[in-house]
Scaffold this active site. Structure first.
Site, short mmCIF file in Angstrom:
data_model
loop_
_atom_site.label_atom_id
_atom_site.label_comp_id
_atom_site.label_asym_id
_atom_site.label_seq_id
_atom_site.Cartn_x
_atom_site.Cartn_y
_atom_site.Cartn_z
N HIS A 157 0.99 -1.08 0.11
CA HIS A 157 -0.16 0.05 0.12
C HIS A 157 0.88 1.15 0.01
O HIS A 157 0.38 2.37 0.44
CB HIS A 157 -0.97 0.14 1.12
CG HIS A 157 -1.81 -1.31 1.66
ND1 HIS A 157 -3.13 -1.27 0.71
CD2 HIS A 157 -1.60 -2.53 2.10
CE1 HIS A 157 -3.61 -2.54 1.35
NE2 HIS A 157 -2.51 -3.20 1.87
N SER A 279 16.25 20.03 -16.92
CA SER A 279 15.26 20.96 -17.13
C SER A 279 15.58 22.28 -17.85
O SER A 279 16.67 22.91 -17.35
CB SER A 279 14.52 21.34 -15.84
OG SER A 279 13.54 22.47 -15.78
N LYS A 285 17.76 19.83 -11.89
CA LYS A 285 17.11 18.59 -12.33
C LYS A 285 17.99 17.50 -12.90
O LYS A 285 18.65 17.91 -13.77
CB LYS A 285 15.75 19.17 -13.23
CG LYS A 285 14.76 19.82 -12.55
CD LYS A 285 14.08 18.85 -11.43
CE LYS A 285 12.96 18.12 -12.01
NZ LYS A 285 12.07 18.52 -12.98
N GLU A 292 10.89 6.72 -17.84
CA GLU A 292 9.43 7.17 -18.11
C GLU A 292 9.17 6.95 -19.39
O GLU A 292 7.79 6.52 -19.58
CB GLU A 292 9.63 8.81 -17.91
CG GLU A 292 10.05 9.38 -16.46
CD GLU A 292 9.99 10.90 -16.09
OE1 GLU A 292 9.84 11.29 -17.28
OE2 GLU A 292 10.03 11.34 -15.00
#
Length: 447
Positions: A157, A279, A285, A292
Site C-alpha cells: 500500500h 530542465s 534537475k 519514463e
C-alpha cells in the site's frame, strides 16, 4: 505502370486503390527477405513434383538469392505502381528470366504467401527479443548477487512493510522475465508452424509436398488443416502480442520502481548523470526520462493484443482484407520492444545503489515482524507476540533489531538465483533456434 497480380482488363479506381493499399507497401519491406526464403522453399518443392525443371529451379534460385542480397544491403525497393512485395519479387524475376519468373506462383496464393512471410519474420523477431531478454536477466541476476546483502524497505500500500533487499529486487525482475520467456516459448511454438501450401485457404489440386517445405524452412511442423492455416492469420499475431505484452508489463513495472527509487524522496538508487536529462528552468534537475519513456512505450505495447483482437474478433473463417491492418500495428512493435529492453539493460547495468538506506530511523518499524517472530520462537503465541509488539510501537518503546534471519527458499538469505538461471536455461533450450538458423542458411546456399 506494373499490373497487379490479380488484375485482368479493368483497372481499379485510383481512390479505391489508394485506400485499399494503405501502408501495405511500407509494411511489406519488413517481410521482403522472408518472402524470398518462402519462395525459395516453394520453388524447390515445385521442382520436386515436376512443375519446374532443374534448370529453371537453378535460375530462379540464383535470381532470388540476388534479390535477397539487395534486401540485406538495404537497396531493395517496391517500385511505384507495384502493389506489394510479392508483386515486386515476381516482377524482378520476370524481367531477368522472362516467362520462368511467372511460374513461381503455381500452387500458392498471396494468402499463404503472406502467412509464411509473417511467420518467418515473427520467428526471427522472437529470436532477437529472447536474446535481449536473456541478456537483461543475466544483468539482473548479477546485480542481485552483488547486492544480495544490501537491505531496502519493502512496501505494501506504499507504506513501509518489511525488510527487503536489492538482491530480492533485482532477482524478482529476473524471475518475472523468465516467466515471460516461458510465455514467449508457447507463442513461438504456435508461430513455428508452416502454412505454405494452404493457398487461399482451401489447398490446391497440385500434388504439393508440404512436408518438404516445412523441412526446408525449419518449421517444427505444418499447420495441417488448410482452413485453419488461414484462420491462423491474426491469431498468431495476437498470441505473440500477448507474450510481448508480458515482457512489456515487467519492464513497465521495473521502470516505475526506478522512477520512484531515483527520486529524492526515496533516494534508493542513482542513475549516472549521462543517463538523465535536465530542465530548461530548474538547474538542479536530473530526470529519469529513459525510464519514463520505457514505462509509456511498454504500456502502449500492452494494448497491442487488444488492438489485434478488435480487428479480428468478428471475422468468420476465410480471408478478409481487414487482416491487412494488423501488419501496421504488429510489425513495428518488435523494434519498440527491443529498444526498451536494450535501454533497461544498460540502465540496470549502470545504476548506483544506496547501501545505507535503513540507517534512517524512519525505517525502524520495518523490523516489527522480525520482533514478533523472535518472540514466537521463544514460545510466545503469535497473537500475543503481535499484540505486545503493537503496544510497544504505540507507546514509542519499540527498539528495532536490524538483523534479518531469513533462510527459506526465495527469501533475503536464500535468493534461489541459481534456480532462476537454470529455469531460464531450460526455457531457452526449448526454442531450438539453431535448427531454424541452419535451415534458413541451407536454403540460401542451395546453389
Amino acid at each position: 505502370m506494373a499490373q497487379k497480380l490479380w488484375e485482368k482488363n479493368v483497372q481499379v479506381d485510383k481512390m479505391v486503390e489508394h485506400f485499399t493499399v494503405g501502408k501495405d507497401r511500407e509494411m511489406d519491406l519488413y517481410l521482403a527477405k522472408y518472402d524470398i526464403l518462402g519462395s525459395m522453399a516453394h520453388i524447390t518443392m515445385l521442382e520436386s513434383i515436376g512443375l519446374l525443371t532443374s534448370t529453371e529451379l537453378k535460375s530462379l534460385l540464383a535470381a532470388l538469392k540476388k534479390i535477397h542480397l539487395l534486401i540485406e544491403e538495404g537497396s531493395f525497393v517496391i517500385e511505384e505502381g507495384v502493389e506489394d512485395v510479392h508483386s515486386q519479387v515476381e516482377l524482378m524475376l520476370t524481367r531477368e528470366l522472362g516467362d520462368i519468373g511467372k511460374k513461381i506462383h503455381s500452387g500458392r496464393s498471396r494468402n499463404d504467401q503472406v502467412l509464411v512471410d509473417l511467420k518467418l519474420f515473427t520467428r526471427s523477431q522472437i529470436q532477437d527479443i529472447v536474446g535481449l531478454a536473456s541478456g537483461l536477466i543475466d544483468v539482473l541476476i548479477a546485480q542481485s548477487n552483488q547486492y544480495k546483502d544490501v537491505l531496502m524497505p519493502g512496501y505494501t500500500h506504499l507504506q513501509i512493510a518489511m525488510p527487503s533487499s536489492f538482491g530480492l529486487w533485482f532477482g524478482a525482475y529476473a524471475e518475472s522475465l523468465t516467466d515471460d520467456l516461458q510465455m514467449m516459448l508457447a507463442a513461438y511454438k504456435i508461430t513455428n508452424r508452416n502454412p505454405l501450401g494452404s493457398a487461399a485457404g482451401y489447398g490446391s489440386s497440385f500434388p504439393l509436398n508440404r512436408t518438404m517445405t516445412t523441412g526446408l524452412l525449419g518449421f517444427e511442423s505444418m499447420n495441417y488443416n488448410v482452413v485453419y492455416a488461414q484462420m491462423g492469420r491474426g491469431k498468431m499475431e495476437r498470441t505473440v502480442a500477448f507474450a510481448m505484452a508480458g515482457i512489456a508489463a515487467t519492464l513497465s513495472k521495473l521502470a516505475m520502481d526506478a522512477c520512484l527509487y531515483n527520486s529524492q524522496n526515496f533516494g534508493f538508487i542513482k542513475l549516472p548523470d549521462q543517463y538523465t536529462t535536465g530542465s530548461s528552468i530548474m538547474p538542479h534537475k536530473k530526470n529519469p526520462d529513459v525510464f519514463e519513456l520505457t514505462r509509456a512505450k511498454c504500456n502502449k505495447l500492452q494494448g497491442l493484443p487488444q488492438q489485434i483482437t478488435l480487428i479480428t474478433n468478428n471475422l468468420p473463417s476465410g480471408y478478409f482484407r481487414d487482416l491487412q491492418i494488423i501488419k501496421e500495428v504488429f510489425l513495428p512493435s518488435f523494434e519498440e520492444l527491443k529498444d526498451c529492453i536494450q535501454m533497461v539493460t544498460q540502465m540496470m547495468h549502470e545504476v548506483k545503489i544506496n547501501e545505507h538506506i535503513l540507517d534512517d530511523e524512519k525505517y525502524s518499524l520495518l523490523f516489527s515482524v522480525e520482533e514478533v517472530n523472535r518472540l514466537v520462537l521463544e514460545g510466545v503465541p503469535f497473537r500475543d507476540a503481535y499484540k505486545q509488539v503493537g503496544l510497544d510501537i504505540e507507546a514509542g518503546n519499540f527498539k528495532a533489531d536490524k538483523k534479518v534471519r531469513h533462510t527459506h527458499e526465495g527469501s533475503i538469505g536464500n535468493l534461489c538465483n541459481k534456480q532462476i538461471e537454470d529455469l531460464k536455461k531450460q526455457i531457452m533450450e526449448g526454442f531450438a533456434f539453431e535448427k531454424v538458423n541452419q535451415a534458413e542458411n541451407a536454403l540460401l546456399n542451395r546453389i
